[in-house]
Design a protein around this motif. Structure first.
Motif, PDB file in Angstrom:
ATOM      1  N   GLY A 100      28.949 -33.910 104.604  1.00 45.22           N
ATOM      2  CA  GLY A 100      29.082 -33.083 103.402  1.00 45.22           C
ATOM      3  C   GLY A 100      27.731 -32.639 102.870  1.00 45.22           C
ATOM      4  O   GLY A 100      27.527 -31.475 102.532  1.00 45.22           O
ATOM      5  N   LEU A 101      26.763 -33.577 102.857  1.00 45.22           N
ATOM      6  CA  LEU A 101      25.439 -33.246 102.332  1.00 45.22           C
ATOM      7  C   LEU A 101      24.771 -32.171 103.175  1.00 45.22           C
ATOM      8  O   LEU A 101      24.217 -31.195 102.644  1.00 45.22           O
ATOM      9  CB  LEU A 101      24.569 -34.507 102.310  1.00 45.22           C
ATOM     10  N   ILE A 102      24.830 -32.314 104.516  1.00 43.52           N
ATOM     11  CA  ILE A 102      24.166 -31.343 105.381  1.00 43.52           C
ATOM     12  C   ILE A 102      24.844 -29.979 105.286  1.00 43.52           C
ATOM     13  O   ILE A 102      24.177 -28.942 105.248  1.00 43.52           O
ATOM     14  CB  ILE A 102      24.136 -31.852 106.838  1.00 43.52           C
ATOM     15  N   ALA A 103      26.196 -29.975 105.201  1.00 44.50           N
ATOM     16  CA  ALA A 103      26.900 -28.700 105.062  1.00 44.50           C
ATOM     17  C   ALA A 103      26.516 -28.021 103.749  1.00 44.50           C
ATOM     18  O   ALA A 103      26.275 -26.811 103.704  1.00 44.50           O
ATOM     19  CB  ALA A 103      28.408 -28.932 105.124  1.00 44.50           C
ATOM     20  N   LEU A 109      21.068 -23.045 101.758  1.00 44.35           N
ATOM     21  CA  LEU A 109      19.965 -22.377 102.438  1.00 44.35           C
ATOM     22  C   LEU A 109      20.361 -20.962 102.838  1.00 44.35           C
ATOM     23  O   LEU A 109      19.589 -20.009 102.687  1.00 44.35           O
ATOM     24  CB  LEU A 109      19.583 -23.192 103.682  1.00 44.35           C
ATOM     25  N   THR A 110      21.604 -20.817 103.343  1.00 39.11           N
ATOM     26  CA  THR A 110      22.063 -19.495 103.780  1.00 39.11           C
ATOM     27  C   THR A 110      22.229 -18.561 102.593  1.00 39.11           C
ATOM     28  O   THR A 110      21.871 -17.383 102.660  1.00 39.11           O
ATOM     29  CB  THR A 110      23.402 -19.632 104.522  1.00 39.11           C
ATOM     30  N   LEU A 111      22.779 -19.091 101.479  1.00 40.58           N
ATOM     31  CA  LEU A 111      23.072 -18.220 100.338  1.00 40.58           C
ATOM     32  C   LEU A 111      21.817 -17.880  99.550  1.00 40.58           C
ATOM     33  O   LEU A 111      21.592 -16.729  99.188  1.00 40.58           O
ATOM     34  CB  LEU A 111      24.092 -18.906  99.412  1.00 40.58           C
ATOM     35  N   PHE A 112      20.979 -18.910  99.296  1.00 39.72           N
ATOM     36  CA  PHE A 112      19.860 -18.697  98.383  1.00 39.72           C
ATOM     37  C   PHE A 112      18.497 -18.693  99.062  1.00 39.72           C
ATOM     38  O   PHE A 112      17.508 -18.337  98.443  1.00 39.72           O
ATOM     39  CB  PHE A 112      19.859 -19.789  97.289  1.00 39.72           C
TER      40      PHE A 112
ATOM     41  N   ALA B  10      23.110 -19.135 112.944  1.00 42.89           N
ATOM     42  CA  ALA B  10      24.025 -19.849 112.054  1.00 42.89           C
ATOM     43  C   ALA B  10      25.205 -20.420 112.834  1.00 42.89           C
ATOM     44  O   ALA B  10      25.607 -21.571 112.626  1.00 42.89           O
ATOM     45  CB  ALA B  10      24.521 -18.896 110.962  1.00 42.89           C
ATOM     46  N   LEU B  11      25.748 -19.617 113.773  1.00 48.84           N
ATOM     47  CA  LEU B  11      26.859 -20.112 114.593  1.00 48.84           C
ATOM     48  C   LEU B  11      26.410 -21.307 115.434  1.00 48.84           C
ATOM     49  O   LEU B  11      27.128 -22.318 115.528  1.00 48.84           O
ATOM     50  CB  LEU B  11      27.360 -18.990 115.504  1.00 48.84           C
ATOM     51  N   ALA B  12      25.205 -21.208 116.003  1.00 47.10           N
ATOM     52  CA  ALA B  12      24.708 -22.313 116.819  1.00 47.10           C
ATOM     53  C   ALA B  12      24.509 -23.564 115.978  1.00 47.10           C
ATOM     54  O   ALA B  12      24.818 -24.678 116.420  1.00 47.10           O
ATOM     55  CB  ALA B  12      23.398 -21.914 117.493  1.00 47.10           C
ATOM     56  N   ALA B  13      24.017 -23.392 114.738  1.00 47.07           N
ATOM     57  CA  ALA B  13      23.842 -24.552 113.857  1.00 47.07           C
ATOM     58  C   ALA B  13      25.176 -25.206 113.555  1.00 47.07           C
ATOM     59  O   ALA B  13      25.293 -26.441 113.557  1.00 47.07           O
ATOM     60  CB  ALA B  13      23.152 -24.118 112.566  1.00 47.07           C
ATOM     61  N   ILE B  18      28.945 -29.760 114.376  1.00 48.95           N
ATOM     62  CA  ILE B  18      30.253 -30.298 114.778  1.00 48.95           C
ATOM     63  C   ILE B  18      30.060 -31.297 115.919  1.00 48.95           C
ATOM     64  O   ILE B  18      30.641 -32.391 115.914  1.00 48.95           O
ATOM     65  CB  ILE B  18      31.197 -29.155 115.187  1.00 48.95           C
ATOM     66  N   GLY B  19      29.211 -30.941 116.903  1.00 44.43           N
ATOM     67  CA  GLY B  19      28.964 -31.855 118.015  1.00 44.43           C
ATOM     68  C   GLY B  19      28.319 -33.152 117.561  1.00 44.43           C
ATOM     69  O   GLY B  19      28.704 -34.241 117.994  1.00 44.43           O
TER      70      GLY B  19
END
Lengths: 173, 101
Positions: A100-103, A109-112, B10-13, B18-19
């Protein structure tokens, strides 16, 4: 317009395959999910003009590696009764929290973050990255010839090691 | 119209994550092995897309070498799993604590 549509389709396919690998109780389903991911990633390679690598991906991964996986699954039996009791305390809760933390971090990071992942993405020259067999071979047999020879040695050692492991019996050296 | 390299990254990340979490969560040695293959594929995807964005063919050559190493790794790893199964009749990594110090 072909690339964005195919990218979205193949991204969804590869993500679905990856989730299947992790979530399926039956290892055969996991192998099928891995097959879907490998094919989707091969299509993504073709989209980026890596034709030779895509062909090798399908032949080596989907052809050889996955067949080997299925052989071993059949050999040692399909074991769907994975025990879920914890040998290390709180291991799964820890991993879930970490996930959860990494997601969260990646989403923020992607948004901001608003940074360039790779510079010079706009001035793509299709000719210089067209991964035909000839172009790959020119690099492989000039700049990378030593590494190429090393992989030959590595494959020989791996084959010999697998045969040695398969022939090993207890009490017989 | 091309897709920017950032989307491929992003897709690769996502695939790599998941892996990695599958590797941490599952106990079946075969499924853990498949998760490692998933992570290798994610890294290959980043190399290809970075190579295209930088107009450099060496990324594809690196992916070729990674494929060879992955094939060798799978051969030896599956042989080890089969050898362990013949001794212990299990593919669950939690039952393999003989080498514990």
């Amino acid at each position: 317009m072909a690339e964005p549509i195919l990218f979205v389709l193949m991204a969804l396919g590869s993500l679905a395959g990856a989730v299947t690998v992790v979530a399926a109780r039956n290892p055969v389903y996991s192998a099928m999910g891995l097959l879907g991911t490998l094919f989707s990633v091969a299509v993504l390679y073709v989209l980026q003009l890596a034709h030779f690598v895509a062909a090798v991906q399908v032949i080596v991964y989907a052809g050889a590696v996955l067949t080997l996986f299925l052989f071993v699954i059949m050999l040692i039996g399909v074991d769907t009764s994975e025990d879920w009791d914890e040998k290390l305390p709180y291991q799964r809760a820890f991993v879930g929290g970490l996930a959860g933390l990494i997601a969260l971090f990646a989403g923020a990071l992607t948004l901001f973050g608003n940074f360039d992942w790779v510079p010079a993405a706009t001035s793509t020259d299709p000719d210089s990255t067209n991964g035909t067999i000839q172009a790959i071979a020119e690099l492989l047999f000039t700049d990378w010839v030593l590494a190429f020879e090393a992989t030959a040695l590595l494959l020989t050692i791996a084959a010999a090691g697998a045969i040695a492991l398969a022939h090993y019996r207890r009490g017989q050296t | 119209m091309i897709v920017a390299a950032g989307w491929y990254m992003a897709l690769a990340a996502a695939l790599f994550l998941i892996g990695a979490f599958g590797l941490l969560l599952r106990r079946n040695a075969l499924v853990m092995f498949m998760c490692i293959e998933l992570m290798l594929n994610a890294v290959n995807l980043t190399l290809i897309s970075a190579g295209r964005a930088l107009n450099d063919l060496n990324g594809q050559v690196a992916v070729f070498f990674i494929l060879v190493v992955a094939a060798a790794e799978v051969v030896v790893g599956l042989a080890i799993i089969v050898a362990i199964f013949r001794r212990r009749a299990t593919a669950s990594v939690d039952d393999l604590s003989e080498l514990r110090g």
